[in-house]
Design an enzyme around this catalytic site. Sequence first.
Site, PDB file in Angstrom:
ATOM      1  N   HIS A  32       0.833  -1.206   0.000  1.00 44.41           N
ATOM      2  CA  HIS A  32       0.000   0.000   0.000  1.00 44.41           C
ATOM      3  C   HIS A  32       0.866   1.255   0.000  1.00 44.41           C
ATOM      4  CE1 HIS A  32      -3.368   2.677   1.338  1.00 44.41           C
ATOM      5  NE2 HIS A  32      -2.349   3.331   1.896  1.00 44.41           N
ATOM      6  N   GLU A  33       1.833   1.315   0.893  1.00 41.64           N
ATOM      7  CA  GLU A  33       2.668   2.521   0.982  1.00 41.64           C
ATOM      8  C   GLU A  33       3.534   2.681  -0.272  1.00 41.64           C
ATOM      9  OE1 GLU A  33       1.991   4.640   3.067  1.00 41.64           O
ATOM     10  OE2 GLU A  33       0.830   3.474   4.500  1.00 41.64           O
ATOM     11  N   HIS A  36       1.719   4.449  -3.099  1.00 43.46           N
ATOM     12  CA  HIS A  36       1.640   5.907  -3.164  1.00 43.46           C
ATOM     13  C   HIS A  36       2.721   6.466  -4.091  1.00 43.46           C
ATOM     14  CE1 HIS A  36      -1.583   6.633  -0.397  1.00 43.46           C
ATOM     15  NE2 HIS A  36      -1.018   5.905   0.556  1.00 43.46           N
TER      16      HIS A  36
END
Length: 356
Positions: A32-33, A36
Amino acid sequence: PGVDGANGRMQMFLWNYPNNADGDFDNGIIAHEYGHGWSTRLTGGPANSSCLGNAEQGGEGWSDYLALMLTTPWSTLTPTVANASIRRGVGTYAFDQPTTGNGVRAKPYSYDLAINDFKYSDIATFAIPHGVGSIWAAMIWDMTWEIIMQDNFIDPNIYNTPANILDMKGNVAALKLVNEGLRLQACSPSFVQARDAILQADQLLFGGRYRCAIGKAFARRGLGLYASTGASSNDRIVIEDFTPLSGPGLSSPLSASLCNNQPFNYTATVGVSGTYTYNWTRAVVSGISNAAGSGTSAAVNETLVNTTTGPVTVKYIFTVSPDLCGGTPSPQTVTVVVNPSVTPTVGTYAICQNAN
């Protein structure tokens, strides 16, 4: 993250519920990170890392989606509604939950609307950015399964990259479309613009092969044919619609600009092979002297007369049959701006011989 070439920073955090879990041990959180950096650097080009700050944007959703795609055990699944409906949470380790738990979102992701019923209009009340992002993730997760079920295929290795892009199928094709949609979409994209970028990617990569699957997925969550972001992509005011997209879409230009009395010669085309019937209509428009027009072919040959001193917009409404998505062909609009004739004005001057 910064622009390409600048160091990014990922923060997984220690979670104080319930067991002070370290986010570094949750593959979904790491993906998820990392996501970004993926979405931020692709949207708006590599030199612009500030394109995902508007209210209606799916930044957190792209990250959740990447987590789902990279942690799903694809080799254990089949291209069925039952498998599409499996509950999938993001950040479940941090909350000491099984992978079917809710994780860090209000509901787990699932094709089953009884499990996850997020829809476009929820933007009005969901928290920014994580809640809004979860709506977008639900949409493109559905899209992935629609594509999987259309192809009746799941690649057990999500990292597989065929030499011929046309050999991409199922889950790999879906991830490719999302990736290329990021590259194509505008800075500060609305959900509508992000959806349309995926549709454009499908047209460019696969000749519109997945248009119906993409349209069905978005329509079932309110981002259908007539959905609108309204006046701005930086507010919570949207118009929801559940009408599926029809196909095929026009591949010819959807806009033109003409001078007064200049012939408008246009031929509608589609990017999918086959035999199609074209019909078009043009309503009476204030400021244009032409009577209403219509045709039963792909060609328009008209000379539009603007009787005003300003530009006038004329809309040609096309329908293309048959509808590849199995429904009623939806109207497609070609917009023409007819500019007025320029009338030069010559002033009157008094001239005296030998005067200064």
